[in-house]
Design a protein around this motif. Structure first.
Motif, PDB file in Angstrom:
ATOM      1  N   LYS A   1     -74.245   6.532   9.607  1.00 17.10           N
ATOM      2  CA  LYS A   1     -73.686   8.110   9.965  1.00 17.10           C
ATOM      3  C   LYS A   1     -74.722   8.719  10.559  1.00 17.10           C
ATOM      4  O   LYS A   1     -74.568   9.859  11.270  1.00 17.10           O
TER       5      LYS A   1
ATOM      6  N   ARG B   1     -74.489  13.963   9.643  1.00 14.64           N
ATOM      7  CA  ARG B   1     -73.329  13.617  10.975  1.00 14.64           C
ATOM      8  C   ARG B   1     -73.663  14.133  11.936  1.00 14.64           C
ATOM      9  O   ARG B   1     -73.437  13.417  13.141  1.00 14.64           O
TER      10      ARG B   1
ATOM     11  N   ASP C   1     -74.118  11.974  15.412  1.00 11.99           N
ATOM     12  CA  ASP C   1     -73.440  12.105  16.507  1.00 11.99           C
ATOM     13  C   ASP C   1     -74.050  12.751  17.651  1.00 11.99           C
ATOM     14  O   ASP C   1     -73.682  12.250  18.876  1.00 11.99           O
ATOM     15  N   HIS C   2     -74.856  13.567  17.633  1.00 13.79           N
ATOM     16  CA  HIS C   2     -75.487  14.012  18.649  1.00 13.79           C
ATOM     17  C   HIS C   2     -77.169  14.690  18.292  1.00 13.79           C
ATOM     18  O   HIS C   2     -77.089  15.740  17.925  1.00 13.79           O
TER      19      HIS C   2
ATOM     20  N   PRO D   1     -70.209   6.865  14.798  1.00 12.17           N
ATOM     21  CA  PRO D   1     -71.129   7.827  15.185  1.00 12.17           C
ATOM     22  C   PRO D   1     -71.813   7.804  16.646  1.00 12.17           C
ATOM     23  O   PRO D   1     -71.890   6.630  17.145  1.00 12.17           O
ATOM     24  N   GLY D   2     -71.795   8.829  17.179  1.00 10.33           N
ATOM     25  CA  GLY D   2     -71.963   9.058  18.762  1.00 10.33           C
ATOM     26  C   GLY D   2     -73.218   8.203  19.071  1.00 10.33           C
ATOM     27  O   GLY D   2     -73.528   7.785  20.008  1.00 10.33           O
TER      28      GLY D   2
END
Lengths: 306, 369
Positions: A36, A172, A176-177, A299-300
């Motif tokens: 994550k 998160r 993700d970013h 997750p990105g």
């Protein structure tokens, strides 16, 4: 005879899902947390084995199984921290280092664990929920270890925490970013190191379950790839802690199906049943991993996706 | 000393070095210790198969003029070829004990062809004079005699008349043990059945524990096994309050209440024979076998709860085995599919190699190969 056998088989499968699945649960929750945050830790297999050895050794030396569990978590935390810090260095590939960590963890555990193969350490207690039944099979199936309940509580807590708490959202976001997280004033590297260390802690605890409860002894053949399968399991669970719980139970049951079938007299083709967990892993990979699309829920920042 | 240049210095130093090494190398040639290598498939202290071998290796170490080198955790793959070659090339091993069943074909055979001066003693393989090299020998013990005694004791002690047997792979030696155990138990009470679970490999602790629990849930009240490390199974049985029979080494310390007896190896006897033959330069004994009488196997001491009549019958059978009067596999004998494998009046002696190619489970065993 037929009815009785079916009951025994289902009970064995259920009990097996819990008994065999608990280490999967801890390792996959740890890996879920790590992923994550945008990192993959393939070294969990090594951490699991190192945790199993440390837990057994400390439980034997201190005389307390719970101290052993904590020590196993501590060993996992250190190895996780190592992974987190090394992978924060520029141009370090987390997958490659994970494989190195896997070899390091198992190697260290085998080397340091030599002296602890023979002695018998105290075991973790279990809770008997089957006292109401006078069927020995039911009673034994409902003899469930404390760690399982802790794992279930943890899965629910993480599920809630990742959605509804500040740290969950930060984790998160970093995963993700990471540029956005940085723009908001968070430090992605620090978050990742912490997430990997906590993931290591959980994998270590999962290892101590193997050596201190089921099967409950330390030897070099203790793990049969639970740490590696947990990585596949997290993908299967779509990075959702609560799904990790169900997925662990399914993998546990797949591990128990061979002996369970043979004990009720269905014994042809047992090699196929023995391979069930590995076949399941492959099937999950085939079904979910395609080069031309990203996984939903992934997750990105995960290096699998970039 | 001013004329001592580099070249002279080297000459001088080399000369001193050679003279210093000379008496030593002469001494080695005259009284060179025999280097003996041991290769194990698992850890040396696994309460099981490898421990039984390592215990005997420790005794060999104390023999005069023997140097022992060991390597553990060598898988049954080409890795064992490398391990043996390293022992020969780096340590000068002249006798190698390859202790795991799967090392034999093709690994031991292949390395033996490459090094015809080195002796290879393999545990459990079936040496064939017509096609295998002469520097390879196989040794094994008739542990099925111990398993038969286990069966006799278990047959007396079981109340549910159901016994569980956790086995690794359906190879001939394992099947022979399952059959001997079952015959022993059914000599006490022909209603007893043995349920077999094959786990698929020599060491899979989680699956062994799972199998033990499954068998106990099915009503088996005595468990025994043929896996490399019986520790997990004996401990699981003890925890759930059922009895167990041991294998390979003694597991009595793990189950003070439920341990009945066990079939143990005594590898010291064949090891000593091979080492002494190599020291004297005698030809290799290619096919070395023995049972209780020859001291290749032994039985664990009875556990505290074993009844007097069980002890009495087991002792009587043991005495007749040692006297060489006992035939384990004799007709009429059926397999568990109803086919006759030995007709009335037929009997197979322990040394008969047909027994080492066993491919059936006898009547009374629940399970498939």
């Amino acid at each position: 005879m037929g009815d009785l056998d079916l009951v025994t088989f289902l009970l064995a499968l259920l009990a097996g899902a819990v008994r065999v699945g608990t280490p999967f649960l801890f390792v996959s929750l740890g890996e879920c947390l790590t992923e994550k945050s945008g990192r993959i830790n393939l070294g969990l297999e090594g951490i699991l084995v190192a945790g199993a050895m440390t837990g057994y050794a400390v439980a034997y030396l201190s005389g307390s199984a719970w101290t052993g569990v904590l020590a196993a978590g501590g060993a996992g935390l250190l190895l996780g921290l190592l992974h987190g810090i090394v992978c924060s260095l520029p141009r370090v590939n987390d997958i490659a280092f994970g494989i190195a960590l896997m070899l390091l963890g198992t190697g260290l555990a085998f080397f340091l664990g030599k002296a602890f193969i023979q002695p018998q350490a105290p075991m973790l207690p279990s809770i008997s929920l089957g006292a109401w039944s006078d069927d020995g099979r039911v009673r034994s199936a409902l003899n469930i270890n404390m760690l399982f309940f802790i794992g279930v509580a943890l899965a629910i807590f993480l599920h809630w925490g990742l959605r509804s708490t500040r740290w969950g959202l930060v984790l998160r976001l970093v995963g993700d970013h990471s540029e956005s997280a940085q723009a908001l004033g968070y430090r992605p590297l620090r978050v990742r190191v912490m997430a990997t260390a906590v993931g290591g802690f959980l994998a270590g605890v999962g290892g101590s379950y193997l050596s201190l409860y089921y099967p409950g002894s330390w030897n070099e053949g203790l793990s049969s790839g639970q740490g590696l399968m947990a990585v596949a399991l997290v993908i299967f669970a779509r990075w959702q802690p609560l799904n990790c719980l169900w997925a662990s139970m399914v993998f546990g049951a797949a591990g128990a199906i061979g002996p369970a079938l043979q004990s009720v007299g269905i014994s042809s083709g047992y090699y196929l049943y023995s391979a069930a967990p590995y076949i399941l892993t492959m099937a999950v990979m085939l079904a979910t991993c395609r080069p031309n699309r990203t996984l939903t829920g992934a997750p990105g920042e995960l290096s699998l996706n970039r | 000393m001013s004329d001592l240049d580099r070249r002279k210095f080297l000459k001088l130093a080399g000369l001193i070095g050679i003279t210093a090494a000379m008496p030593f190398s002469f001494a080695r040639a005259a009284d060179k210790p025999l280097v003996v290598g041991f290769v194990y498939v698992g850890a040396r202290d696994d309460f099981g198969y490898n421990q039984a071998h390592a215990q005997a290796a420790r005794i060999i170490r104390s023999m005069p003029n023997v140097k022992v080198i060991e390597e553990e955790n060598v898988p049954e793959t080409s890795a064992v070829q490398q391990a043996m070659e390293a022992m020969i090339r780096q340590d000068g091993a002249e006798l190698i004990f390859a202790t795991s069943f799967g090392y034999f074909d093709p690994h031991v055979l292949r390395v033996a062809q490459r090094y015809p001066d080195v002796r290879f003693a393999h545990c459990g393989g079936l040496w064939d004079e017509s096609k295998h090299p002469k520097n390879v020998g196989s040794f094994f013990g008739y542990i099925d005699e111990g398993q038969y005694l286990n069966g006799v004791v278990a047959g007396h002690m079981s109340k549910t008349k159901r016994i569980g047997f956790i086995a690794a792979k359906p190879v001939a030696q394992v099947l022979r043990n399952i059959n001997a155990f079952t015959l022993g138990a059914r000599s006490v009470d022909p209603e007893i059945t043995t349920t077999v679970i094959f786990t698929g490999d020599w060491s899979l602790p989680v699956r062994e524990a799972e199998a033990a629990n499954g068998l106990i849930d099915q009503g088996c009240d005595v468990l025994t096994c043929h896996v490399d490390g019986p520790k997990v199974i004996v401990e699981t049985a003890e925890r759930r309050g059922v009895m167990s029979c041991g294998y390979h080494a003694s597991q009595a310390a793990l189950a003070p209440n439920g341990y009945l007896t066990g079939a143990e190896w005594n590898w010291e006897t064949p090891y000593r024979a091979h080492v002494e033959a190599a020291q004297k330069g005698e030809t290799m004994n290619n096919f070395l076998r023995g049972g209780l009488a020859e001291g290749f196997v032994k039985a664990s001491d009875y556990g505290p709860n074993v009844s007097a009549e069980a002890r009495e019958q087991a002792d009587a059978v043991k005495a007749s085995m040692i006297a060489g009067e006992f035939t384990l596999f004799k007709g009429p004998l059926k397999d568990n599919k109803g086919n006759v494998v030995l007709a009335e009046g037929e009997a197979l002696g322990q040394t008969d190699v047909v027994l080492e190619q066993m491919n059936y489970l006898v009547e009374g065993v629940r399970g498939d190969i």
